[in-house]
Write a protein that holds these residues in place. Structure first.
Motif, PDB file in Angstrom:
ATOM      1  N   PHE A  42      -4.924  -4.205   6.877  1.00 56.86           N
ATOM      2  CA  PHE A  42      -4.728  -3.610   6.518  1.00 56.86           C
ATOM      3  C   PHE A  42      -5.161  -3.112   5.822  1.00 56.86           C
ATOM      4  CE2 PHE A  42      -0.724  -4.211   9.772  1.00 56.86           C
ATOM      5  CZ  PHE A  42      -1.036  -2.806  10.171  1.00 56.86           C
ATOM      6  N   ASP A  43      -5.822  -3.850   4.994  1.00 61.00           N
ATOM      7  CA  ASP A  43      -6.143  -4.124   3.376  1.00 61.00           C
ATOM      8  C   ASP A  43      -7.409  -3.207   3.911  1.00 61.00           C
ATOM      9  OD1 ASP A  43      -4.757  -5.345   2.098  1.00 61.00           O
ATOM     10  OD2 ASP A  43      -5.450  -6.975   1.899  1.00 61.00           O
ATOM     11  N   ASN A  84     -10.214   2.381   3.503  1.00 64.15           N
ATOM     12  CA  ASN A  84     -11.689   3.407   4.194  1.00 64.15           C
ATOM     13  C   ASN A  84     -10.788   4.620   4.039  1.00 64.15           C
ATOM     14  OD1 ASN A  84     -13.532   2.109   4.420  1.00 64.15           O
ATOM     15  ND2 ASN A  84     -13.510   0.945   5.874  1.00 64.15           N
ATOM     16  N   TYR A  85      -9.118   4.946   4.445  1.00 64.63           N
ATOM     17  CA  TYR A  85      -8.310   5.703   5.281  1.00 64.63           C
ATOM     18  C   TYR A  85      -8.403   6.428   3.658  1.00 64.63           C
ATOM     19  CZ  TYR A  85      -4.872   8.751   7.621  1.00 64.63           C
ATOM     20  OH  TYR A  85      -4.722   9.579   8.336  1.00 64.63           O
ATOM     21  N   PHE A  86      -7.543   6.087   2.479  1.00 60.42           N
ATOM     22  CA  PHE A  86      -6.789   6.621   1.153  1.00 60.42           C
ATOM     23  C   PHE A  86      -8.285   6.308   0.045  1.00 60.42           C
ATOM     24  CE2 PHE A  86      -3.403   5.055   3.749  1.00 60.42           C
ATOM     25  CZ  PHE A  86      -2.458   5.902   4.070  1.00 60.42           C
ATOM     26  N   SER A  87      -9.673   6.127   0.216  1.00 55.72           N
ATOM     27  CA  SER A  87     -10.598   6.294  -0.514  1.00 55.72           C
ATOM     28  C   SER A  87     -10.309   7.321  -1.322  1.00 55.72           C
ATOM     29  CB  SER A  87     -11.628   5.567  -0.014  1.00 55.72           C
ATOM     30  OG  SER A  87     -12.408   7.308   0.883  1.00 55.72           O
ATOM     31  N   HIS A  89       0.595  -0.970   0.238  1.00 54.43           N
ATOM     32  CA  HIS A  89       0.097   0.478  -0.427  1.00 54.43           C
ATOM     33  C   HIS A  89       0.484   1.023   0.115  1.00 54.43           C
ATOM     34  CE1 HIS A  89      -3.484  -2.324  -0.025  1.00 54.43           C
ATOM     35  NE2 HIS A  89      -3.027  -3.036   1.735  1.00 54.43           N
ATOM     36  N   TYR A  90       1.756   1.057   0.182  1.00 55.62           N
ATOM     37  CA  TYR A  90       2.688   2.671  -0.244  1.00 55.62           C
ATOM     38  C   TYR A  90       4.470   2.354  -1.282  1.00 55.62           C
ATOM     39  CZ  TYR A  90       1.178   4.288   4.626  1.00 55.62           C
ATOM     40  OH  TYR A  90       0.344   5.014   5.640  1.00 55.62           O
ATOM     41  N   CYS A  99       1.074  10.818  11.139  1.00 55.63           N
ATOM     42  CA  CYS A  99      -0.511  10.671  12.178  1.00 55.63           C
ATOM     43  C   CYS A  99      -0.513   9.408  11.136  1.00 55.63           C
ATOM     44  CB  CYS A  99      -1.231  11.776  11.193  1.00 55.63           C
ATOM     45  SG  CYS A  99      -1.509  11.957   9.584  1.00 55.63           S
ATOM     46  N   GLN A 100      -0.571   8.222  10.414  1.00 57.06           N
ATOM     47  CA  GLN A 100      -0.812   7.491   9.923  1.00 57.06           C
ATOM     48  C   GLN A 100      -0.661   6.589  10.418  1.00 57.06           C
ATOM     49  OE1 GLN A 100       0.892   7.348   5.896  1.00 57.06           O
ATOM     50  NE2 GLN A 100      -0.031   8.482   4.968  1.00 57.06           N
ATOM     51  N   PRO A 101       0.491   5.679  11.250  1.00 58.78           N
ATOM     52  CA  PRO A 101       0.064   4.962  12.160  1.00 58.78           C
ATOM     53  C   PRO A 101      -1.088   4.816  13.038  1.00 58.78           C
ATOM     54  CG  PRO A 101       2.592   5.583  11.689  1.00 58.78           C
ATOM     55  CD  PRO A 101       1.306   6.460  10.922  1.00 58.78           C
ATOM     56  N   ARG A 102      -1.119   5.775  13.878  1.00 62.35           N
ATOM     57  CA  ARG A 102      -1.711   5.973  14.477  1.00 62.35           C
ATOM     58  C   ARG A 102      -3.512   5.910  13.937  1.00 62.35           C
ATOM     59  NH1 ARG A 102      -2.945  12.130  15.971  1.00 62.35           N
ATOM     60  NH2 ARG A 102      -4.053  11.576  13.803  1.00 62.35           N
ATOM     61  N   ASP A 103      -3.324   6.629  12.724  1.00 61.62           N
ATOM     62  CA  ASP A 103      -5.385   5.817  12.146  1.00 61.62           C
ATOM     63  C   ASP A 103      -5.330   5.239  11.540  1.00 61.62           C
ATOM     64  OD1 ASP A 103      -5.293   9.232  12.807  1.00 61.62           O
ATOM     65  OD2 ASP A 103      -4.348   9.732  10.459  1.00 61.62           O
ATOM     66  N   LEU A 104      -4.554   4.106  11.357  1.00 63.20           N
ATOM     67  CA  LEU A 104      -4.839   3.517  10.235  1.00 63.20           C
ATOM     68  C   LEU A 104      -5.500   1.722  11.615  1.00 63.20           C
ATOM     69  CD1 LEU A 104      -2.095   3.575   7.421  1.00 63.20           C
ATOM     70  CD2 LEU A 104      -4.460   3.022   7.025  1.00 63.20           C
ATOM     71  N   LEU A 105      -4.102   2.236  12.890  1.00 64.78           N
ATOM     72  CA  LEU A 105      -4.656   1.229  13.778  1.00 64.78           C
ATOM     73  C   LEU A 105      -6.063   1.502  14.455  1.00 64.78           C
ATOM     74  CD1 LEU A 105      -0.663   1.656  15.793  1.00 64.78           C
ATOM     75  CD2 LEU A 105      -1.948  -0.374  14.450  1.00 64.78           C
ATOM     76  N   LEU A 106      -6.861   2.604  14.371  1.00 63.73           N
ATOM     77  CA  LEU A 106      -7.465   2.906  14.769  1.00 63.73           C
ATOM     78  C   LEU A 106      -8.553   2.091  13.871  1.00 63.73           C
ATOM     79  CD1 LEU A 106      -8.779   4.125  17.523  1.00 63.73           C
ATOM     80  CD2 LEU A 106      -9.155   6.456  16.303  1.00 63.73           C
ATOM     81  N   GLN A 107      -8.372   1.988  12.899  1.00 65.44           N
ATOM     82  CA  GLN A 107      -9.307   1.545  11.939  1.00 65.44           C
ATOM     83  C   GLN A 107      -9.242   0.029  11.883  1.00 65.44           C
ATOM     84  OE1 GLN A 107     -10.905   2.667   8.548  1.00 65.44           O
ATOM     85  NE2 GLN A 107     -10.220   5.125   8.067  1.00 65.44           N
TER      86      GLN A 107
END
Length: 517
Positions: free
Chosen positions: A506-507, A512-515, A468-469, A479-487
């Motif tokens: 993670f998929d 959701n996060y990068f839609s 994904h990167y 900020c992305q580690p926190r945001d993805l882990l929260l998802q």
């Protein structure tokens, strides 16, 4: 120069002598209270003579203040009082070392107020509360009983208040008369304030000068301690250090989500000190509130009181706070940068830059305020250069105040696209918050995973980075580690499955996060 030195010496000697006189009076009062409470037995008389000699031995106050003052016997009052003596002398030594301490006023002149100003506060308080004791009034307006008592006696002679009864230790209950009510209502129409007595403007200026942010120094160790809960590049710290020590201002720019606000919030911690600010200022009859519980973190003071006496020696009109960090975002308006008066109460509120003096003022999301950027820059172009600001009082008078804070403009826009060269020159440091490296990105995941209830999984992390990167050439953001882990956490809660980092989880989070990013 010699004349100034002589005057300074005589003033200090005078204050020390004044402290000694007050201490003798307190010693005598407490000693009498203690002796009156004793039994009439010969043993008690002997003990009284012994402690009386101890009192006399301590009256000259010639012992070194570094030595603790000890009291033989069980007299708690005397023990507290000797600590009071030590605190008085310690206050002088702290000032000599450069630490500002607001000493409790010992006379009406030292308050910087008039009898009429204090009487107004008392009458408005009694109008609102009814009958109160003298010491309750002192506690409300934050002035010593010795000062308030004389004003209450004058008010009684003028038939503004009357005795409502007796209280403990020679105090009285005071009730407001009809004449007093009439006068209090007139005062309330002018201003409804009846809190802590205001501090005079001259004393405020002296305090700000003594506690100036420009006089503080932050070392590399200080910055590392302040940022200990963040993962930050050492090169970033090396750029921040000189900017912090400048005590002036900086642009903190970079992509959204790279921790600019988090960095700005922690910069003040590098100084690791507290300051004293007044609860409110009194300037030509206008009451201006400085202390704001919503912005300032008050340091709880140890109680130094016993019965009638406040043994701290500190002026209660002042509040000790952690060096302030005031943050204003896109909601910032020009009104918040000027003194504003409530039309109903006639109480004034200090602007944000005055509340942030001796600390840090963060303009977050700079360039996204409702006011035009040019308007904000024109308002501050002189204060940033001269380190002082001009404010207009409701009365129309203009006053000069310190503009003494480390000001940080945080933005995800290019500074050169926001401001002109003249303004950039006045902000000497421009620091970019760069994207984290892959190693730093992994460290952020390892730090955040346990906080979210996960065990860090190396294989799942490598899958996330490769798929994904790197595969889509997506940059890392802090900020992305926190945001993805929260998802992932919310997904596990919804599915009622154990919290575990998996490629499938993670998929789902990435979709959701990068839609739309």
């Amino acid at each position: 120069m010699n004349s100034q030195a002589v005057n300074s010496g005589s003033e200090k000697q005078g204050r020390t002598a004044s402290n000694a006189v007050n201490t003798e009076e307190l010693l005598a009062s407490l000693s009498m209270l203690n002796l009156n409470s004793r039994d009439d037995s010969p043993e008690s008389d002997a003990e009284g003579e012994q402690q009386g000699s101890i009192v006399a031995a301590h009256l000259p106050l010639k012992k070194s203040i570094s030595e603790p003052m000890r009291v033989i016997g069980k007299d708690q009052h005397l023990s507290q009082l000797f600590n009071r003596v030590q605190s008085l002398l310690k206050g002088d030594s702290e000032e000599a070392e450069g630490h500002f301490v607001p000493h409790c006023p010992e006379s009406l002149e030292e308050t910087g107020l008039t009898q009429d100003e204090i009487e107004r506060l008392i009458l408005k308080y009694l109008l609102a509360k009814g009958t109160q004791t003298g010491r309750q009034i002192c506690s409300q307006i934050k002035l010593p009983f010795s000062i308030v008592d004389a004003i209450l006696k004058r008010a009684k002679q003028d038939q503004l208040v009357a005795f409502g009864g007796t209280a403990e230790m020679g105090d009285y209950e005071f009730t407001i008369t009809e004449l007093g009510r009439e006068r209090a209502r007139r005062y309330t129409q002018e201003c409804t304030y009846f809190g802590a007595a205001p501090v005079c403007f001259k004393d405020y200026l002296k305090a700000m000068e003594a506690q100036s942010i420009a006089k503080q120094e932050a070392t590399e160790a200080d910055l590392k301690a302040a940022f200990s809960d963040l993962i930050i590049n050492p090169k970033m710290l090396d750029r921040l250090g000189p900017a912090v020590n400048s005590g002036r201002g900086m642009f903190l720019f970079g992509e959204a989500g790279n921790g600019k606000t988090s960095i700005a919030e922690r910069i003040t911690k590098a100084f690791g000190s507290t300051i004293w600010i007044p609860r409110c200022l009194g300037i030509d009859g206008d009451i201006i509130r400085i202390f704001d519980p919503g912005l300032h973190e008050e340091v709880v003071q140890e109680v130094h009181s016993e019965g009638l006496f406040d043994l701290s020696g500190i002026d209660p009109r002042w509040v000790q706070i952690v060096r302030p960090t005031v943050i204003a975002g896109g909601e910032l308006t020009m009104k918040e940068l000027e003194i504003t008066q409530n039309p109903q109460t006639k109480i004034c509120e200090a602007p944000l830059q005055l509340k942030s003096n001796c600390g840090t003022f963060v303009i977050d999301d700079f360039g996204r305020q409702r006011m035009p950027v040019d308007e904000l820059l024109n308002r501050w172009i002189v204060p940033l250069e001269k380190r002082y600001d001009f404010l207009n009082l409701p009365s129309g008078k203009k006053i000069q105040v310190p503009f003494d804070q480390l000001i940080i403009f945080s933005t995800n826009l290019e500074p050169k696209d926001l401001v002109d060269a003249a303004f950039l020159r006045r902000i000497p440091y421009k620091i970019e918050a760069l994207d984290p490296t892959e190693e730093e990105f992994r460290a952020l995941f390892e730090l955040m995973a346990p906080m979210m209830g996960f065990q860090f999984d190396v294989e799942a992390f490598e899958y996330l980075v490769e798929t994904h990167y790197k595969a889509v050439n997506r940059p890392f953001r802090a900020c992305q580690p926190r945001d993805l882990l929260l998802q992932v956490k919310n997904f596990c809660v919804y599915k009622e499955v154990p919290r575990k980092l998996t490629p499938a989880a993670f998929d789902f989070a990435v979709e959701n996060y990068f839609s739309v990013m």
